[in-house]
Design a protein around this motif. Structure first.
Motif, PDB file in Angstrom:
ATOM      1  N   VAL A  37      33.716 -15.299  40.936  1.00 16.88           N
ATOM      2  CA  VAL A  37      33.056 -15.497  39.647  1.00 16.88           C
ATOM      3  C   VAL A  37      31.875 -14.539  39.499  1.00 16.88           C
ATOM      4  O   VAL A  37      31.660 -13.967  38.425  1.00 16.88           O
ATOM      5  N   ILE A  38      31.123 -14.324  40.565  1.00 12.81           N
ATOM      6  CA  ILE A  38      29.979 -13.404  40.507  1.00 12.81           C
ATOM      7  C   ILE A  38      30.458 -11.982  40.227  1.00 12.81           C
ATOM      8  O   ILE A  38      29.869 -11.268  39.416  1.00 12.81           O
ATOM      9  N   SER A  39      31.542 -11.549  40.866  1.00 12.01           N
ATOM     10  CA  SER A  39      32.043 -10.194  40.609  1.00 12.01           C
ATOM     11  C   SER A  39      32.537 -10.066  39.169  1.00 12.01           C
ATOM     12  O   SER A  39      32.382  -9.013  38.541  1.00 12.01           O
ATOM     13  N   LEU A  40      33.100 -11.122  38.605  1.00  9.42           N
ATOM     14  CA  LEU A  40      33.516 -11.107  37.206  1.00  9.42           C
ATOM     15  C   LEU A  40      32.306 -10.977  36.282  1.00  9.42           C
ATOM     16  O   LEU A  40      32.332 -10.222  35.307  1.00  9.42           O
ATOM     17  N   PHE A  41      31.223 -11.672  36.582  1.00  9.30           N
ATOM     18  CA  PHE A  41      29.991 -11.559  35.791  1.00  9.30           C
ATOM     19  C   PHE A  41      29.422 -10.140  35.867  1.00  9.30           C
ATOM     20  O   PHE A  41      28.989  -9.584  34.859  1.00  9.30           O
ATOM     21  N   LEU A  42      29.411  -9.544  37.050  1.00  8.15           N
ATOM     22  CA  LEU A  42      28.898  -8.186  37.190  1.00  8.15           C
ATOM     23  C   LEU A  42      29.739  -7.187  36.399  1.00  8.15           C
ATOM     24  O   LEU A  42      29.208  -6.272  35.762  1.00  8.15           O
ATOM     25  N   PHE A  43      31.055  -7.357  36.408  1.00  7.11           N
ATOM     26  CA  PHE A  43      31.926  -6.485  35.621  1.00  7.11           C
ATOM     27  C   PHE A  43      31.642  -6.643  34.135  1.00  7.11           C
ATOM     28  O   PHE A  43      31.559  -5.656  33.402  1.00  7.11           O
ATOM     29  N   SER A  44      31.487  -7.864  33.671  1.00 11.00           N
ATOM     30  CA  SER A  44      31.249  -8.088  32.236  1.00 11.00           C
ATOM     31  C   SER A  44      29.883  -7.563  31.809  1.00 11.00           C
ATOM     32  O   SER A  44      29.739  -7.060  30.689  1.00 11.00           O
ATOM     33  N   ILE A  45      28.887  -7.614  32.673  1.00 13.16           N
ATOM     34  CA  ILE A  45      27.570  -7.053  32.338  1.00 13.16           C
ATOM     35  C   ILE A  45      27.689  -5.536  32.164  1.00 13.16           C
ATOM     36  O   ILE A  45      27.160  -4.966  31.212  1.00 13.16           O
ATOM     37  N   GLY A  46      28.390  -4.860  33.068  1.00 10.04           N
ATOM     38  CA  GLY A  46      28.589  -3.419  32.939  1.00 10.04           C
ATOM     39  C   GLY A  46      29.399  -3.054  31.707  1.00 10.04           C
ATOM     40  O   GLY A  46      29.093  -2.094  31.005  1.00 10.04           O
ATOM     41  N   TYR A  47      30.436  -3.821  31.407  1.00  9.80           N
ATOM     42  CA  TYR A  47      31.268  -3.554  30.239  1.00  9.80           C
ATOM     43  C   TYR A  47      30.466  -3.747  28.955  1.00  9.80           C
ATOM     44  O   TYR A  47      30.567  -2.942  28.030  1.00  9.80           O
ATOM     45  N   ASN A  48      29.651  -4.790  28.883  1.00  6.57           N
ATOM     46  CA  ASN A  48      28.823  -5.021  27.702  1.00  6.57           C
ATOM     47  C   ASN A  48      27.757  -3.946  27.549  1.00  6.57           C
ATOM     48  O   ASN A  48      27.411  -3.564  26.429  1.00  6.57           O
ATOM     49  N   SER A  49      27.227  -3.458  28.638  1.00  5.27           N
ATOM     50  CA  SER A  49      26.252  -2.368  28.573  1.00  5.27           C
ATOM     51  C   SER A  49      26.895  -1.104  28.019  1.00  5.27           C
ATOM     52  O   SER A  49      26.298  -0.397  27.201  1.00  5.27           O
ATOM     53  N   GLY A  50      28.113  -0.807  28.438  1.00  2.00           N
ATOM     54  CA  GLY A  50      28.838   0.344  27.901  1.00  2.00           C
ATOM     55  C   GLY A  50      29.124   0.185  26.418  1.00  2.00           C
ATOM     56  O   GLY A  50      29.012   1.135  25.643  1.00  2.00           O
ATOM     57  N   ALA A  51      29.485  -1.021  25.993  1.00  2.00           N
ATOM     58  CA  ALA A  51      29.733  -1.273  24.571  1.00  2.00           C
ATOM     59  C   ALA A  51      28.452  -1.112  23.767  1.00  2.00           C
ATOM     60  O   ALA A  51      28.467  -0.587  22.650  1.00  2.00           O
ATOM     61  N   SER A  52      27.346  -1.533  24.327  1.00  2.00           N
ATOM     62  CA  SER A  52      26.057  -1.363  23.652  1.00  2.00           C
ATOM     63  C   SER A  52      25.714   0.115  23.507  1.00  2.00           C
ATOM     64  O   SER A  52      25.236   0.550  22.446  1.00  2.00           O
ATOM     65  N   ASP A  53      25.963   0.909  24.546  1.00  2.00           N
ATOM     66  CA  ASP A  53      25.700   2.352  24.475  1.00  2.00           C
ATOM     67  C   ASP A  53      26.594   3.020  23.435  1.00  2.00           C
ATOM     68  O   ASP A  53      26.151   3.899  22.694  1.00  2.00           O
ATOM     69  N   ARG A  54      27.868   2.606  23.372  1.00  2.00           N
ATOM     70  CA  ARG A  54      28.773   3.170  22.365  1.00  2.00           C
ATOM     71  C   ARG A  54      28.307   2.830  20.956  1.00  2.00           C
ATOM     72  O   ARG A  54      28.315   3.689  20.061  1.00  2.00           O
ATOM     73  N   ALA A  55      27.892   1.606  20.740  1.00  2.00           N
ATOM     74  CA  ALA A  55      27.435   1.192  19.411  1.00  2.00           C
ATOM     75  C   ALA A  55      26.172   1.944  19.010  1.00  2.00           C
ATOM     76  O   ALA A  55      26.036   2.376  17.855  1.00  2.00           O
ATOM     77  N   ARG A  56      25.246   2.121  19.945  1.00  2.00           N
ATOM     78  CA  ARG A  56      24.016   2.857  19.619  1.00  2.00           C
ATOM     79  C   ARG A  56      24.295   4.330  19.388  1.00  2.00           C
ATOM     80  O   ARG A  56      23.698   4.958  18.510  1.00  2.00           O
ATOM     81  N   ALA A  57      25.214   4.915  20.159  1.00  2.00           N
ATOM     82  CA  ALA A  57      25.577   6.314  19.944  1.00  2.00           C
ATOM     83  C   ALA A  57      26.223   6.493  18.573  1.00  2.00           C
ATOM     84  O   ALA A  57      25.938   7.465  17.861  1.00  2.00           O
ATOM     85  N   LEU A  58      27.065   5.549  18.172  1.00  2.00           N
ATOM     86  CA  LEU A  58      27.684   5.616  16.846  1.00  2.00           C
ATOM     87  C   LEU A  58      26.636   5.483  15.749  1.00  2.00           C
ATOM     88  O   LEU A  58      26.684   6.209  14.749  1.00  2.00           O
ATOM     89  N   ALA A  59      25.669   4.609  15.919  1.00  2.81           N
ATOM     90  CA  ALA A  59      24.604   4.450  14.922  1.00  2.81           C
ATOM     91  C   ALA A  59      23.769   5.724  14.803  1.00  2.81           C
ATOM     92  O   ALA A  59      23.409   6.137  13.695  1.00  2.81           O
ATOM     93  N   ILE A  60      23.480   6.365  15.920  1.00  7.11           N
ATOM     94  CA  ILE A  60      22.710   7.618  15.890  1.00  7.11           C
ATOM     95  C   ILE A  60      23.520   8.713  15.206  1.00  7.11           C
ATOM     96  O   ILE A  60      22.993   9.471  14.385  1.00  7.11           O
ATOM     97  N   ALA A  61      24.822   8.790  15.508  1.00  4.22           N
ATOM     98  CA  ALA A  61      25.673   9.799  14.877  1.00  4.22           C
ATOM     99  C   ALA A  61      25.775   9.560  13.367  1.00  4.22           C
ATOM    100  O   ALA A  61      25.719  10.511  12.576  1.00  4.22           O
ATOM    101  N   GLN A  62      25.908   8.307  12.956  1.00  8.34           N
ATOM    102  CA  GLN A  62      25.971   7.999  11.532  1.00  8.34           C
ATOM    103  C   GLN A  62      24.655   8.326  10.836  1.00  8.34           C
ATOM    104  O   GLN A  62      24.647   8.832   9.710  1.00  8.34           O
ATOM    105  N   GLU A  63      23.549   8.065  11.504  1.00  7.99           N
ATOM    106  CA  GLU A  63      22.246   8.377  10.926  1.00  7.99           C
ATOM    107  C   GLU A  63      22.081   9.888  10.735  1.00  7.99           C
ATOM    108  O   GLU A  63      21.614  10.348   9.685  1.00  7.99           O
TER     109      GLU A  63
END
Length: 154
Positions: A37-63
């Protein structure tokens, strides 16, 4: 209490609880499940961080694209080199987020559209890539074609 005869009562009273060995085995099984369960949580934290970076990069590109869209056609090349943003601090071609200091590399190109073949249409490309992301090593690219507001011969 045990309400059986003497021989049966001794044996039935001994079977009333868990032994230390059974408890230790149960704890080991729970530890193995907990590690999964702990390894699953660590994977999901990394995946969510990557999704956050993608969303912010898209917002900067749109701006950046909106800033280029709102400028006049004759100033596109100058604006592409010197565009600044309202919601971010710009350091050359790097954009630094205000809240968490993530850095994004922004590349903007304005060129004559090779598909059209004339100088009255430009292709604008904005590429944003996180400079220090551990979870995502990709980039966001937006493309737009823009033409000059000039009347042609009919």
């Amino acid at each position: 209490m045990c309400a059986l005869k003497n021989n049966d009562r001794k044996q039935a009273c001994r079977e009333g609880g868990f032994t230390i060995l059974e408890t230790a085995i149960a704890l080991c099984v729970m530890m193995v499940v907990g590690m999964g369960v702990i390894s699953l949580f660590l994977f999901s934290i990394g995946y969510n961080s990557g999704a956050s970076d993608r969303a912010r990069a898209l917002a900067i590109a749109q701006e950046r694209m909106e800033a280029l869209r709102s400028t006049t056609y004759s100033n596109l090349t100058t604006m592409a080199a010197n565009a600044t943003f309202n919601g971010s601090v710009t350091e050359g071609s790097k954009v630094v987020g205000e809240s968490d200091a993530h850095t994004f590399a922004v590349a903007t190109t304005v060129e004559d559209d090779p598909n059209i073949g004339n100088a009255k249409q430009k292709r604008i490309t904005v590429t944003v890539k996180p400079a220090n992301s551990r979870a995502w090593a990709g980039s966001v690219t937006l493309r737009m074609s823009r033409s000059e507001n000039a009347l042609g011969a009919n």
